[in-house]
Each structure stands twice: as C-alpha cells, then as structure tokens.
Write a protein that holds these residues in place. Structure first.
Motif, PDB file in Angstrom:
ATOM      1  N   GLU A   1       4.527  -6.864   2.352  1.00 20.90           N
ATOM      2  CA  GLU A   1       3.956  -5.794   2.941  1.00 20.90           C
ATOM      3  C   GLU A   1       4.424  -5.870   4.365  1.00 20.90           C
ATOM      4  O   GLU A   1       4.424  -5.076   5.043  1.00 20.90           O
ATOM      5  CB  GLU A   1       2.497  -6.121   3.038  1.00 20.90           C
ATOM      6  CG  GLU A   1       1.555  -5.796   1.940  1.00 20.90           C
ATOM      7  CD  GLU A   1       1.763  -4.552   1.336  1.00 20.90           C
ATOM      8  OE1 GLU A   1       2.184  -3.552   2.003  1.00 20.90           O
ATOM      9  OE2 GLU A   1       1.853  -4.287   0.117  1.00 20.90           O
TER      10      GLU A   1
ATOM     11  N   ALA B   1       7.074  -3.644   4.524  1.00 22.65           N
ATOM     12  CA  ALA B   1       6.942  -2.116   4.234  1.00 22.65           C
ATOM     13  C   ALA B   1       6.300  -1.684   5.773  1.00 22.65           C
ATOM     14  O   ALA B   1       6.706  -0.466   6.124  1.00 22.65           O
ATOM     15  CB  ALA B   1       6.257  -2.065   3.186  1.00 22.65           C
TER      16      ALA B   1
ATOM     17  N   HIS C   1       6.198   4.052   4.018  1.00 22.53           N
ATOM     18  CA  HIS C   1       5.708   2.426   3.628  1.00 22.53           C
ATOM     19  C   HIS C   1       6.115   2.329   1.936  1.00 22.53           C
ATOM     20  O   HIS C   1       6.607   1.454   1.516  1.00 22.53           O
ATOM     21  CB  HIS C   1       4.308   2.512   3.839  1.00 22.53           C
ATOM     22  CG  HIS C   1       3.627   1.194   3.349  1.00 22.53           C
ATOM     23  ND1 HIS C   1       3.351   0.247   4.382  1.00 22.53           N
ATOM     24  CD2 HIS C   1       3.339   0.599   2.244  1.00 22.53           C
ATOM     25  CE1 HIS C   1       2.663  -0.820   3.714  1.00 22.53           C
ATOM     26  NE2 HIS C   1       2.771  -0.509   2.503  1.00 22.53           N
TER      27      HIS C   1
ATOM     28  N   HIS D   1       8.944  -0.202   0.050  1.00 19.17           N
ATOM     29  CA  HIS D   1       8.580  -1.137  -1.330  1.00 19.17           C
ATOM     30  C   HIS D   1       9.675  -0.997  -2.270  1.00 19.17           C
ATOM     31  O   HIS D   1      10.071  -1.851  -2.800  1.00 19.17           O
ATOM     32  CB  HIS D   1       7.366  -0.816  -1.947  1.00 19.17           C
ATOM     33  CG  HIS D   1       6.140  -1.515  -0.981  1.00 19.17           C
ATOM     34  ND1 HIS D   1       5.984  -2.825  -0.551  1.00 19.17           N
ATOM     35  CD2 HIS D   1       4.832  -1.093  -0.660  1.00 19.17           C
ATOM     36  CE1 HIS D   1       5.064  -3.328  -0.026  1.00 19.17           C
ATOM     37  NE2 HIS D   1       4.188  -1.977   0.191  1.00 19.17           N
TER      38      HIS D   1
ATOM     39  N   GLY E   1       2.466  -4.146  -3.927  1.00 15.68           N
ATOM     40  CA  GLY E   1       2.828  -2.941  -3.476  1.00 15.68           C
ATOM     41  C   GLY E   1       1.932  -2.040  -2.991  1.00 15.68           C
ATOM     42  O   GLY E   1       2.302  -0.716  -2.695  1.00 15.68           O
ATOM     43  N   SER E   2       0.762  -2.186  -3.048  1.00 17.94           N
ATOM     44  CA  SER E   2      -0.261  -1.225  -2.920  1.00 17.94           C
ATOM     45  C   SER E   2      -0.309  -1.135  -1.259  1.00 17.94           C
ATOM     46  O   SER E   2      -0.467  -2.276  -0.513  1.00 17.94           O
ATOM     47  CB  SER E   2      -1.598  -1.721  -3.318  1.00 17.94           C
ATOM     48  OG  SER E   2      -1.654  -1.829  -5.028  1.00 17.94           O
ATOM     49  N   HIS E   3      -0.733   0.022  -0.859  1.00 18.37           N
ATOM     50  CA  HIS E   3      -1.085   0.139   0.485  1.00 18.37           C
ATOM     51  C   HIS E   3      -2.473   0.543   0.736  1.00 18.37           C
ATOM     52  O   HIS E   3      -2.876   1.785   0.245  1.00 18.37           O
ATOM     53  CB  HIS E   3      -0.129   1.197   1.158  1.00 18.37           C
ATOM     54  CG  HIS E   3      -0.475   1.630   2.395  1.00 18.37           C
ATOM     55  ND1 HIS E   3       0.064   2.769   3.055  1.00 18.37           N
ATOM     56  CD2 HIS E   3      -1.021   1.052   3.572  1.00 18.37           C
ATOM     57  CE1 HIS E   3      -0.221   2.759   4.224  1.00 18.37           C
ATOM     58  NE2 HIS E   3      -0.984   1.784   4.575  1.00 18.37           N
TER      59      HIS E   3
ATOM     60  N   TYR F   1      -2.016  -5.678   8.917  1.00 13.66           N
ATOM     61  CA  TYR F   1      -1.917  -5.628   7.456  1.00 13.66           C
ATOM     62  C   TYR F   1      -0.541  -6.483   7.152  1.00 13.66           C
ATOM     63  O   TYR F   1      -0.259  -6.728   5.958  1.00 13.66           O
ATOM     64  CB  TYR F   1      -1.918  -4.253   6.996  1.00 13.66           C
ATOM     65  CG  TYR F   1      -1.986  -4.028   5.244  1.00 13.66           C
ATOM     66  CD1 TYR F   1      -2.674  -4.658   4.751  1.00 13.66           C
ATOM     67  CD2 TYR F   1      -0.795  -3.397   4.985  1.00 13.66           C
ATOM     68  CE1 TYR F   1      -2.956  -4.335   3.579  1.00 13.66           C
ATOM     69  CE2 TYR F   1      -0.868  -3.189   3.413  1.00 13.66           C
ATOM     70  CZ  TYR F   1      -1.846  -3.700   2.759  1.00 13.66           C
ATOM     71  OH  TYR F   1      -1.679  -3.590   1.438  1.00 13.66           O
TER      72      TYR F   1
HETATM   73 ZN   LIG Z   1       2.342  -1.655   0.896  1.00 13.15          ZN
END
Ligand SMILES: [Zn+2]
Length: 254
Positions: free
Chosen positions: A211, A214, A154, A158, A110-112, A204
């Motif tokens: 992802e 998101a 974003h 998530h 869940g990182s952007h 991405y």
């Molecule tokens: Zn993300």
C-alpha cells in the motif's frame, strides 16, 4: 523482454484517436491538458493499445461506455508513459462497478479501501487477474486530482508491484543502484509513517509496503508539487523510476 504487438493493437494504432475522446478526457481529467503535445500523442497511442488488449466488464446491471473505458485507460497509462505498456501484461480485464463495493469476508491483498470503518471498496487489484474499480470513484478522483487520490493509478501501481509475483512495494527496477536507493528511501519514509509521524503520504500508506508503494505512486501523479516539497528525495527517486517529472509539468520553468 520484447512482446510483439498483437494484430488488434496494430489495427487500433492505425485508427485516429477520436476527437470526441480527447474532449471528454480534457473535461473529465484536467491533468490530461497539462501534458505536452508530444506526451499527449504518445498517451493516446497507449490508450488505443490498452483498449485493444484489456477487456472491460460491467458489474451486473451496469453499462460500460466508451467514455468510461477511455478515462480508465488514459489514467492507467500515465505511469507507463515513459516505460512500457507490457508492464501491464498481467492485467486481463477491468471490471467496473457503478459505485463503491461493500467488502465481504477478509480483505484481499492489493485492495484499496475507501474507508477503513465501513469497509467499502473503491478498487482492487488481483495478481494475474482483473482490476476492479468503482466508476463513481474513478470519475470523482479524475476531476479532483488536487485531493491526492486516484484509484486507477493506485490499482495499476499494485500491478507494477505484482509483476515479480510479490506485493512488496518494489516495482521491477533493473538498475541495481537505483533499486538500492529506492529501498533505502522507501524504508525510511515507511518507518516514519508506521511510527505515526506525519508524512507526505496519507496514513493508509502505513498499512503495508504494498500500500505504501501504491499510495506513493498516486500521490506522485496527483499532487506532485506538494510531494516534491514534502519529500524531495523520494520524489526524485520516483521521477527516476517513472522517467517523468509531474511537478515540472504543473509548474513549468519560467
Ligand atoms: Zn491498495
């Protein structure tokens, strides 16, 4: 499921939305001014409730102002404008950092990532935990929605995806027919991106299905006209899922 509004939320709703907040929102986030008066009023109520529920924390040495809280809350609430704020019930707090954070260790789900090369982090969503955001990214992207990125939308997308406990790119859609059409359309677009073909979503989105979702949601809300032209089927599905047509908002029918 029905969640009763807390006492704090009811009290917050009784307070007027400060005009100073409205002005700062219009300045910081031009998208706010494209909402109809009715939408704006409902978004302002959601912001009041959001701020009564969600705790804001500052990274060490940083101070979170009302303006920051309101700008984050307003953008977070846009996707659920026609849905339910309880979809964010797992979000306990928002942690604001002044700038992007250098990522240490392995990448969390869940990182952007603002960039894949220098591994800096503009935002991060945790299951049943905080949403971490870089204020400089939040402020820049709010002002420049035409660039097609929005770290707040974003990370909160998530959160919608994580409601069922899995990050799989499928938000809680109760209608079975809509859910089936959603999975089919997303799978087709996702495979296209994985093959390296160009699509409406930035590369991405090909990272994984979480992802993909998101990025699709932030693209839908930031550059909806281009999205509707580039991927009309997926765009129409997002309109159904969110109960909104952001392109019509930017390009009202004559
Ligand atoms: Zn993300």
């Amino acid at each position: 499921m029905f969640f009763r509004r807390s006492k704090q939320e009811r009290e917050a709703l009784q307070q007027p939305f400060p005009d100073a907040w409205r002005q700062r929102l219009a300045y910081r986030w031009p998208m706010f001014t494209t909402l109809s008066p009715d939408e704006r009023e409902r978004l302002e109520d959601l912001v009041k409730r959001f701020l009564a529920r969600v705790r804001f924390e500052a990274a060490q040495g940083f101070t979170v102002t009302d303006e920051m809280r309101v700008l984050v809350a307003a953008q977070a609430c846009l996707p659920v404008l026609e849905l339910d704020l309880d979809l964010y019930r797992q979000v306990t707090s928002v942690i604001l950092h002044p700038r992007t954070v250098v990522l240490k260790g392995t990448r969390n789900v869940g990182s952007h990532l603002a960039s894949d090369t220098d591994q800096t982090l503009a935002g991060q969503a945790h299951h049943r935990g905080p949403v971490v955001l870089s204020w400089s990214t939040v402020a820049y992207e709010a002002r420049h929605h035409e660039r097609g990125q929005n770290v707040v939308i974003h990370e909160f997308a998530h959160q919608l995806d994580m409601l069922d406990g899995m990050i799989d790119g499928t938000p809680p859609i109760t209608d079975r027919d809509l859910r089936a059409r959603w999975v089919t359309a997303c799978t087709a677009e996702y495979r296209k991106l994985r093959r390296g073909e160009e699509g409406i979503l930035r590369p991405y989105a090909a990272t994984d299905t979480g992802e993909f979702f998101a990025v699709a949601v932030e693209t839908f809300f930031t550059v909806p006209v281009a999205f509707a032209e580039g991927a009309p089927e997926l765009y129409a599905l997002l309109c159904e899922v969110f109960g909104q047509d952001p392109a019509a908002r930017l390009n009202p029918a004559p």
